[in-house]
Enzyme design. Structure first.
Site, PDB file in Angstrom:
ATOM      1  N   MET B   1      16.699  26.997  15.238  1.00 25.45           N
ATOM      2  CA  MET B   1      15.515  27.393  16.009  1.00 25.45           C
ATOM      3  C   MET B   1      14.818  28.583  15.315  1.00 25.45           C
ATOM      4  O   MET B   1      13.758  28.407  14.749  1.00 25.45           O
ATOM      5  CB  MET B   1      15.938  27.762  17.426  1.00 25.45           C
ATOM      6  CG  MET B   1      14.839  27.572  18.415  1.00 25.45           C
ATOM      7  SD  MET B   1      15.381  27.255  20.110  1.00 25.45           S
ATOM      8  CE  MET B   1      16.492  28.572  20.496  1.00 25.45           C
ATOM      9  N   CYS B   2      15.413  29.749  15.326  1.00 27.24           N
ATOM     10  CA  CYS B   2      14.894  30.985  14.723  1.00 27.24           C
ATOM     11  C   CYS B   2      13.694  31.549  15.504  1.00 27.24           C
ATOM     12  O   CYS B   2      12.928  30.811  16.098  1.00 27.24           O
ATOM     13  CB  CYS B   2      14.468  30.834  13.279  1.00 27.24           C
ATOM     14  SG  CYS B   2      15.789  30.356  12.167  1.00 27.24           S
ATOM     15  N   GLY B   3      13.584  32.858  15.487  1.00 27.21           N
ATOM     16  CA  GLY B   3      12.428  33.527  16.073  1.00 27.21           C
ATOM     17  C   GLY B   3      11.775  34.394  15.020  1.00 27.21           C
ATOM     18  O   GLY B   3      12.467  35.078  14.262  1.00 27.21           O
ATOM     19  N   ARG B  32      16.407  33.039  20.435  1.00 27.94           N
ATOM     20  CA  ARG B  32      16.036  31.958  19.511  1.00 27.94           C
ATOM     21  C   ARG B  32      16.970  31.911  18.296  1.00 27.94           C
ATOM     22  O   ARG B  32      16.872  30.981  17.477  1.00 27.94           O
ATOM     23  CB  ARG B  32      14.590  32.105  19.031  1.00 27.94           C
ATOM     24  CG  ARG B  32      13.562  31.976  20.159  1.00 27.94           C
ATOM     25  CD  ARG B  32      12.156  31.881  19.603  1.00 27.94           C
ATOM     26  NE  ARG B  32      12.011  30.705  18.781  1.00 27.94           N
ATOM     27  CZ  ARG B  32      11.666  29.498  19.226  1.00 27.94           C
ATOM     28  NH1 ARG B  32      11.419  29.314  20.495  1.00 27.94           N
ATOM     29  NH2 ARG B  32      11.571  28.488  18.391  1.00 27.94           N
TER      30      ARG B  32
END
Lengths: 228, 298
Positions: B1-3, B32
């Site tokens: 996902m990553c933010g 995230r």
């Protein structure tokens, strides 16, 4: 009227209160303040309640809605009204990706723009967008109506089944098996009702073009065997 | 996902708050990605001086005495400011290459996170709040910055695998997504002499932009070329010494929200990241279009 301030109240308390409402209940009204982009606000309601959300929400607002009327006085993140069954959801601002995805019924009104994949795999919902919609909208749409007062992006209605698409502006490109179709009297009638339900009075049904399935992908064509 | 987050200030009076504002944006995006976090801050230009941000798994032994040893190796005026596992070495701008060479000999275990006139990069395994606290990011002032919290998919969870990635002076990139042609591109870029430290796909994207800008393109032109040459999913936020850019792939699955006022341009993976910025209620808020380059320059 119950007011839930999400700056001081847990989201779960709001959703639990909404889930506890009587299905046959009267005209209750809820107000939600400071949503600040929170996920899953007012999901899974199964009661005829009015919910006013004062601000912008994140992922999956109003998902799985049944009979409730939910208004977002702001923008909505991805997946608003995903899998809605009935009721009405109004977004006063813009909506992000896959608004109304897989939804079976109800009315979703987006007063601003919707981004990509609006109405993807829709299964009976009616969606009215006052602005534009992004690419891959109504991908594999099965039934229901998508009404767009502005323009549509690339690959509109790719691989769609029996959903009706009405676009007033331009379509950047049509997806596979999606074609322009004639507006017959019954379509004018459907569209007039949808515009009226969405509170739109200054636009006429005959300003729209109808798009739908050419039905060429329904059955396997032996000439395409080499492609597999 | 990553933010991912980014903040580019137009109003100079906000500069003392850059680190605090960007830290808050990144901490909001913690859910995230819990694997690692990092922030790059573009600070004040110190004439004719350059900075290397370095990292060591054993900072106490590695950073001790390093100033004297660098000076003895010919890097006059070298100074070092340790911050937890990282340290910023300041040297004369024309001694950057010599410093890297000396550092590789004196401290082979030390990794260079980034170099430049104004940019400092801090990144570690752990949650954004821990990384922000460890490096006292909230006290930092600057003109612009980017940040990342990682949910790893393409390479190991290590300090070097954390974002932002820097492959050129004052250049860095954060990425949400995954690239599918990074192995081929890595080989081609290595042939061009661009240095990469990891097997990570996002580092290749940073190196690609470094290569394009080395050909004379500005950030906007380099990002436009990336749309043709990078295959896969990406939302990138990129910083250069004076610039700030955003681009999404044509499919645009990875989320992105932007806000602009007279005081700043801000980027967040979600609107939640932006809600505490001053004047956000009246900002122009929009979702960046797919395959469209956005960039701002000071």
């Amino acid at each position: 009227m119950p007011v839930f301030d999400l700056a001081t109240t847990e989201l779960r308390d709001l959703n639990a209160s909404l889930h506890a409402l009587d299905k046959e209940g009267g005209n209750e009204e809820f107000e939600v303040t400071n949503p600040r982009g929170a996920h899953a606000v007012a999901v899974g309601i199964d009661a005829p309640v009015d919910v006013h959300i004062k601000g912008s929400v994140g992922y999956y607002c109003a998902g799985m809605n049944e009979t409730a009327h939910i208004t977002v006085h702001g923008n909505a993140g991805p997946g608003v009204a995903e899998n809605m069954m009935s009721g009405k959801v109004v977004i006063k601002g813009d909506a992000s990706q896959y608004a109304g995805a897989t939804a079976h019924g109800g009315l979703l009104v987006i007063e601003g723009n919707a981004s990509s994949r609006c109405g993807i795999s829709m299964k009976g919902i009616d969606i009215v967008v006052k602005g534009n919609i992004g690419h891959m909208s109504a991908f594999m749409a099965q039934s229901g109506n998508l009404v767009v007062l502005g323009d549509a992006g690339d690959a509109l209605g790719d691989s769609l089944y029996e959903a009706r698409l009405f676009v007033r502006g331009t379509v950047k490109s049509l997806g596979a098996d999606c074609i322009k179709k004639d507006m017959r009297p019954e379509h004018i009638e459907i569209l007039a009702k949808l515009l009226s339900d969405a509170g739109i009075t200054d636009v006429k049904p005959d300003e729209f073009t109808r798009y739908g399935s050419a039905r060429q992908l329904y059955n396997f064509n032996i000439d395409n065997a080499d492609a597999y | 996902m990553c933010g991912i987050v980014g903040l580019f200030l137009k109003d100079k009076s906000l500069e003392p708050q850059l680190g605090a504002l960007l830290s808050e944006m990144l901490v909001t995006m913690t859910d995230r990605g819990p694997d690692s976090a990092g922030i790059a801050i573009y600070g004040a230009d110190q004439n004719n001086l350059a900075k290397l941000t370095i990292q060591s798994p054993e900072p106490e032994t590695d950073f001790a005495g390093l100033t004297d040893e660098l000076r003895a190796a010919g890097i006059a005026n070298a100074s070092i400011l340790p911050k937890s596992t990282h340290a910023v070495i300041t040297v004369a701008a024309d001694q950057m290459d010599a410093t890297r060479t000396a550092l590789a000999e004196l401290r082979p275990n030390v990794r260079v996170m980034g170099t430049g006139n104004v940019m400092e990069i801090y990144k570690e395994v752990g949650l954004p709040k821990d990384v922000v606290e460890r490096f006292k990011i909230t006290d930092m002032s600057g003109t612009h910055g980017i940040g990342h919290t990682r949910m790893a998919t393409e390479s190991a969870v290590t300090t070097l695998g954390a974002h932002p990635f820097s492959t050129g002076s004052d250049q860095c990139l954060v990425h949400n997504g995954s690239l599918s042609n990074h192995n081929n591109l890595r080989r081609e870029l290595s042939h061009q002499g661009i240095r990469m430290e990891t097997e990570n796909d996002s580092e290749v994207a940073a190196a690609y932009l470094t290569g394009e800008m080395a050909k004379g393109k500005n950030l906007g032109e380099a990002l436009t070329s990336a749309l043709d040459d990078l295959d896969g999913f990406f939302t990138f936020v990129v910083g250069t010494k004076s610039g700030f850019g955003v681009v999404r792939d044509p499919i645009a699955c990875k989320p992105a929200v932007m806000a602009e006022t007279d005081a700043y341009v801000a980027f967040g993976s979600e609107y939640r990241a932006l809600v505490n910025l001053p004047g956000i209620e009246d900002a122009r808020v929009w979702e960046p279009e797919p395959a469209t380059v956005y960039f701002w320059e000071h």
